[in-house]
Design a protein around this motif. Sequence first.
Motif, PDB file in Angstrom:
ATOM      1  N   PRO A  46     -49.881 -30.386  90.381  1.00  0.00           N
ATOM      2  CA  PRO A  46     -49.417 -30.578  91.754  1.00  0.00           C
ATOM      3  C   PRO A  46     -50.555 -30.646  92.772  1.00  0.00           C
ATOM      4  O   PRO A  46     -50.370 -31.169  93.858  1.00  0.00           O
ATOM      5  CB  PRO A  46     -48.527 -29.369  92.004  1.00  0.00           C
ATOM      6  CG  PRO A  46     -49.027 -28.333  91.055  1.00  0.00           C
ATOM      7  CD  PRO A  46     -49.536 -29.072  89.856  1.00  0.00           C
ATOM      8  N   ALA A  47     -51.716 -30.104  92.411  1.00  0.00           N
ATOM      9  CA  ALA A  47     -52.894 -30.125  93.297  1.00  0.00           C
ATOM     10  C   ALA A  47     -54.125 -29.806  92.452  1.00  0.00           C
ATOM     11  O   ALA A  47     -54.004 -29.300  91.334  1.00  0.00           O
ATOM     12  CB  ALA A  47     -52.735 -29.103  94.415  1.00  0.00           C
ATOM     13  N   ASP A  48     -55.294 -30.108  92.995  1.00  0.00           N
ATOM     14  CA  ASP A  48     -56.532 -29.792  92.285  1.00  0.00           C
ATOM     15  C   ASP A  48     -56.603 -28.290  92.008  1.00  0.00           C
ATOM     16  O   ASP A  48     -56.333 -27.473  92.887  1.00  0.00           O
ATOM     17  CB  ASP A  48     -57.754 -30.210  93.109  1.00  0.00           C
ATOM     18  CG  ASP A  48     -57.973 -31.716  93.091  1.00  0.00           C
ATOM     19  OD1 ASP A  48     -57.413 -32.392  92.199  1.00  0.00           O
ATOM     20  OD2 ASP A  48     -58.716 -32.215  93.968  1.00  0.00           O
ATOM     21  N   GLY A  49     -56.948 -27.972  90.781  1.00  0.00           N
ATOM     22  CA  GLY A  49     -57.095 -26.571  90.406  1.00  0.00           C
ATOM     23  C   GLY A  49     -55.787 -25.858  90.121  1.00  0.00           C
ATOM     24  O   GLY A  49     -55.783 -24.657  89.843  1.00  0.00           O
ATOM     25  N   LYS A  50     -54.671 -26.561  90.177  1.00  0.00           N
ATOM     26  CA  LYS A  50     -53.355 -25.966  89.898  1.00  0.00           C
ATOM     27  C   LYS A  50     -52.858 -26.467  88.551  1.00  0.00           C
ATOM     28  O   LYS A  50     -53.092 -27.610  88.170  1.00  0.00           O
ATOM     29  CB  LYS A  50     -52.337 -26.340  90.985  1.00  0.00           C
ATOM     30  CG  LYS A  50     -52.728 -25.905  92.367  1.00  0.00           C
ATOM     31  CD  LYS A  50     -52.678 -24.406  92.505  1.00  0.00           C
ATOM     32  CE  LYS A  50     -53.037 -23.971  93.917  1.00  0.00           C
ATOM     33  NZ  LYS A  50     -53.127 -22.543  94.036  1.00  0.00           N
ATOM     34  N   TRP A  51     -52.150 -25.604  87.839  1.00  0.00           N
ATOM     35  CA  TRP A  51     -51.615 -25.975  86.530  1.00  0.00           C
ATOM     36  C   TRP A  51     -50.392 -26.871  86.664  1.00  0.00           C
ATOM     37  O   TRP A  51     -49.591 -26.735  87.598  1.00  0.00           O
ATOM     38  CB  TRP A  51     -51.207 -24.738  85.755  1.00  0.00           C
ATOM     39  CG  TRP A  51     -52.339 -23.967  85.155  1.00  0.00           C
ATOM     40  CD1 TRP A  51     -53.634 -24.367  85.013  1.00  0.00           C
ATOM     41  CD2 TRP A  51     -52.261 -22.651  84.600  1.00  0.00           C
ATOM     42  NE1 TRP A  51     -54.367 -23.378  84.403  1.00  0.00           N
ATOM     43  CE2 TRP A  51     -53.552 -22.311  84.131  1.00  0.00           C
ATOM     44  CE3 TRP A  51     -51.243 -21.730  84.439  1.00  0.00           C
ATOM     45  CZ2 TRP A  51     -53.839 -21.099  83.516  1.00  0.00           C
ATOM     46  CZ3 TRP A  51     -51.526 -20.521  83.829  1.00  0.00           C
ATOM     47  CH2 TRP A  51     -52.805 -20.225  83.376  1.00  0.00           C
ATOM     48  N   SER A  52     -50.233 -27.743  85.683  1.00  0.00           N
ATOM     49  CA  SER A  52     -49.022 -28.556  85.567  1.00  0.00           C
ATOM     50  C   SER A  52     -47.905 -27.678  85.001  1.00  0.00           C
ATOM     51  O   SER A  52     -48.153 -26.562  84.520  1.00  0.00           O
ATOM     52  CB  SER A  52     -49.282 -29.734  84.624  1.00  0.00           C
ATOM     53  OG  SER A  52     -49.454 -29.268  83.291  1.00  0.00           O
ATOM     54  N   ILE A  53     -46.705 -28.206  85.019  1.00  0.00           N
ATOM     55  CA  ILE A  53     -45.575 -27.488  84.409  1.00  0.00           C
ATOM     56  C   ILE A  53     -45.868 -27.228  82.932  1.00  0.00           C
ATOM     57  O   ILE A  53     -45.648 -26.123  82.426  1.00  0.00           O
ATOM     58  CB  ILE A  53     -44.267 -28.290  84.580  1.00  0.00           C
ATOM     59  CG1 ILE A  53     -43.855 -28.322  86.053  1.00  0.00           C
ATOM     60  CG2 ILE A  53     -43.153 -27.708  83.709  1.00  0.00           C
ATOM     61  CD1 ILE A  53     -42.687 -29.239  86.368  1.00  0.00           C
ATOM     62  N   GLY A  54     -46.379 -28.227  82.249  1.00  0.00           N
ATOM     63  CA  GLY A  54     -46.700 -28.066  80.821  1.00  0.00           C
ATOM     64  C   GLY A  54     -47.728 -26.970  80.589  1.00  0.00           C
ATOM     65  O   GLY A  54     -47.612 -26.194  79.632  1.00  0.00           O
ATOM     66  N   GLN A  55     -48.730 -26.906  81.439  1.00  0.00           N
ATOM     67  CA  GLN A  55     -49.744 -25.871  81.295  1.00  0.00           C
ATOM     68  C   GLN A  55     -49.177 -24.477  81.558  1.00  0.00           C
ATOM     69  O   GLN A  55     -49.541 -23.515  80.879  1.00  0.00           O
ATOM     70  CB  GLN A  55     -50.918 -26.155  82.238  1.00  0.00           C
ATOM     71  CG  GLN A  55     -51.739 -27.345  81.796  1.00  0.00           C
ATOM     72  CD  GLN A  55     -52.777 -27.750  82.830  1.00  0.00           C
ATOM     73  OE1 GLN A  55     -52.479 -27.851  84.024  1.00  0.00           O
ATOM     74  NE2 GLN A  55     -54.004 -27.980  82.355  1.00  0.00           N
ATOM     75  N   ILE A  56     -48.267 -24.376  82.512  1.00  0.00           N
ATOM     76  CA  ILE A  56     -47.619 -23.088  82.778  1.00  0.00           C
ATOM     77  C   ILE A  56     -46.802 -22.663  81.563  1.00  0.00           C
ATOM     78  O   ILE A  56     -46.848 -21.503  81.127  1.00  0.00           O
ATOM     79  CB  ILE A  56     -46.735 -23.145  84.050  1.00  0.00           C
ATOM     80  CG1 ILE A  56     -47.603 -23.358  85.286  1.00  0.00           C
ATOM     81  CG2 ILE A  56     -45.908 -21.866  84.191  1.00  0.00           C
ATOM     82  CD1 ILE A  56     -46.822 -23.645  86.555  1.00  0.00           C
ATOM     83  N   VAL A  57     -46.062 -23.593  80.984  1.00  0.00           N
ATOM     84  CA  VAL A  57     -45.259 -23.287  79.800  1.00  0.00           C
ATOM     85  C   VAL A  57     -46.169 -22.857  78.642  1.00  0.00           C
ATOM     86  O   VAL A  57     -45.880 -21.886  77.935  1.00  0.00           O
ATOM     87  CB  VAL A  57     -44.367 -24.493  79.408  1.00  0.00           C
ATOM     88  CG1 VAL A  57     -43.703 -24.277  78.065  1.00  0.00           C
ATOM     89  CG2 VAL A  57     -43.322 -24.742  80.494  1.00  0.00           C
ATOM     90  N   ALA A  58     -47.277 -23.557  78.457  1.00  0.00           N
ATOM     91  CA  ALA A  58     -48.231 -23.192  77.396  1.00  0.00           C
ATOM     92  C   ALA A  58     -48.780 -21.788  77.640  1.00  0.00           C
ATOM     93  O   ALA A  58     -48.928 -20.992  76.701  1.00  0.00           O
ATOM     94  CB  ALA A  58     -49.357 -24.215  77.328  1.00  0.00           C
TER      95      ALA A  58
END
Length: 188
Positions: A46-58
């Motif tokens: 969603p922004a630089d340095g922020k995790w994607s939904i997939g990364q949050i799930v991982a």
Amino acid sequence: MSSAVFSHVLFMNPKLEVKYLYLEKSRNKLLNDLQSIDDALLNTCPADGKWSIGQIVAHMHQVEQLTIGYIRKKVQQEAELQNSGFKNIAKSLLLKAALNSGMKFKAPEMTASVPDQVSLNKVRLQWDDTRFKMEDLLTELPPALLDKCIFRHPYAGMLTASQTLTFLQDHFNHHLQQIRQIKQQLVK
């Protein structure tokens, strides 16, 4: 008349089972809801340095995986485990309040490394395996260890099995809110 004898039928402690089943229900609902998102959106930050939904799930999966590994090691050191006391209860409640506050936290180093690209199906399979291991671990947990501190949270310190499941649910809910916000931003 049957003369069958079941000598190794194990049941999870009912208090732990309720928490485990709720955690499992939450996970399945999230993963089913995310099935409708294509991989490109799932992996969009969603922004630089922020995790994607997939990364949050991982990350959510990774936290559970590391938690199970830690508990397995601690349970083998049964004689060294300490009883939970007021201090542990207070820290567990503070952890719960912090995770439910909506505040943002930096992930501890051991859980901060997430892949750049995430396949939801792959994470689901891995998380399924972790949950099977969690279920086995909780089922095999001797009743004598229920009041023992078996998991060290990086900030809150030692927690019992029940407190650990509460932490995992609160951690899940904390990130679920982030996922909902990101999904709302990206799906307009």
